[in-house]
Motif scaffolding. Sequence first.
Motif, short mmCIF file in Angstrom:
data_model
loop_
_atom_site.label_atom_id
_atom_site.label_comp_id
_atom_site.label_asym_id
_atom_site.label_seq_id
_atom_site.Cartn_x
_atom_site.Cartn_y
_atom_site.Cartn_z
N THR A 184 0.73 -1.35 -0.19
CA THR A 184 -0.02 0.02 0.17
C THR A 184 0.79 1.36 0.08
N PHE A 185 2.17 1.02 0.20
CA PHE A 185 3.01 2.26 0.22
C PHE A 185 3.61 2.45 -1.08
N ARG A 186 4.01 3.64 -1.67
CA ARG A 186 4.35 4.13 -2.84
C ARG A 186 5.50 5.29 -2.62
N THR A 215 14.44 5.10 3.94
CA THR A 215 15.43 3.67 3.90
C THR A 215 15.15 3.34 2.56
N THR A 216 13.91 3.29 2.06
CA THR A 216 13.46 2.61 0.99
C THR A 216 14.24 3.49 -0.41
N ALA A 217 14.27 4.86 -0.21
CA ALA A 217 15.06 5.48 -1.22
C ALA A 217 16.63 4.98 -1.27
N LEU A 218 17.06 4.83 -0.16
CA LEU A 218 18.54 4.38 -0.07
C LEU A 218 18.78 3.11 -0.50
N ARG A 219 17.95 2.04 -0.05
CA ARG A 219 17.91 0.74 -0.53
C ARG A 219 18.08 0.72 -2.07
N ASP A 225 5.35 10.51 3.69
CA ASP A 225 4.35 9.75 2.81
C ASP A 225 4.86 9.41 1.35
N GLY A 226 6.21 9.12 1.24
CA GLY A 226 6.69 8.81 0.05
C GLY A 226 6.84 9.90 -1.00
N HIS A 227 6.54 11.20 -0.61
CA HIS A 227 6.80 12.15 -1.61
C HIS A 227 7.65 13.16 -1.00
N VAL A 228 8.47 14.31 -1.76
CA VAL A 228 8.93 15.24 -1.25
C VAL A 228 8.00 16.37 -0.84
#
Length: 368
Positions: free
Chosen positions: A28-30, A54-58, A226-229
Amino acid sequence: MTAVSVVGAEPEAGTPVLDARLVVDLGTFRLDIALRIRAGEVVALLGPNGAGKTTALRTLAGLTPLSTGHITLGGQDLDRPDNRRWTPTERRPIGVVFQDYLLFPHLSALDNVAFGLRRHGLDRRQARQRAGEWLDRMDLAAQSRRKPRQLSGGQAQRVALARALAVNPALLLLDEPLAALDARTRLDTRAGLQHHLTEHPGATLLVTHDPLDALVLADRLVIVEDGHVVQEGDATTITARPRTDYVARLVGLNLYRGHADGHTVRIGADFSLTTAEQHAGEVFVAFPPSAVALHPHRPDGSPRNTWPATITGIQRHGDNLRIQLTGPIDVAADITPAAAAHLHLTPGQPLWPAVKAAETRAYPAATT
């Protein structure tokens, strides 16, 4: 995670080393953010837990695949799902310093640093020689034979940094690099890290939740929620004009959104603030907790910004106390312990906060 090559031309200052659009679907996360980092630039990625840092780094490191978008580093595509382009983790010109450092426990500090160099073609003697040079740069020559368990937290962090930098990465990723350190060690290590990042010719992305680390180490801040800048810019711009509650808390301000008509900003249906600046339309109003005065009763001849409120919390904040209040708006106020004792403050107590119009800052809510 090390560089493809340990020898090569360094990128020119100002050149966009990293150009990425990171789109990752995880249930459910983007995550959907754009990142561009120039040569020699340090960018801090901040946000609350679960924001996507962390998702961005990975994803940049090649540990989590892109759903769509692209990662271009030094003009070369590392990931581009639309073209079925994928570069394995070990072949990316990227260095990573993880929060827990991930040093090899059975290797000495010297051999930990030499490990990446050996993997990229240097023989044992050359790798150990270069590793020794990096440990010397980190003031760790005397610890070169020690295993990670024999190092302090600050020393282990510097070994991990030396290991990442020794292979001359085009992109350096730092994942909460100071989080595991105590306050005193953190202060000293932060200063050393700032020095080494200044000398690094490539791009650096610092993932952190600590605003002080970001303000001291980074040239530019990127805030994700929430996944956005939600906001990006230099520290001066962001601290002067926060655009979300998270950013306002990060920089220590009370923040409200309302509709301005001249000096009056209506917040909600039944409350308004008077501001020093005149505006028309949607605006943010910000002021520091130190600007909030507290009174046991509605003050006579008070500033125009005063309202009834109730204490919901009292916490120590540096040398002062931070008082959390609810009412027509929620607000934080900083007062001295002596003032708190004089007011006999307790949770549930009614008070009258007051803020002078001259202490407020109003600015348009629409981005320009």
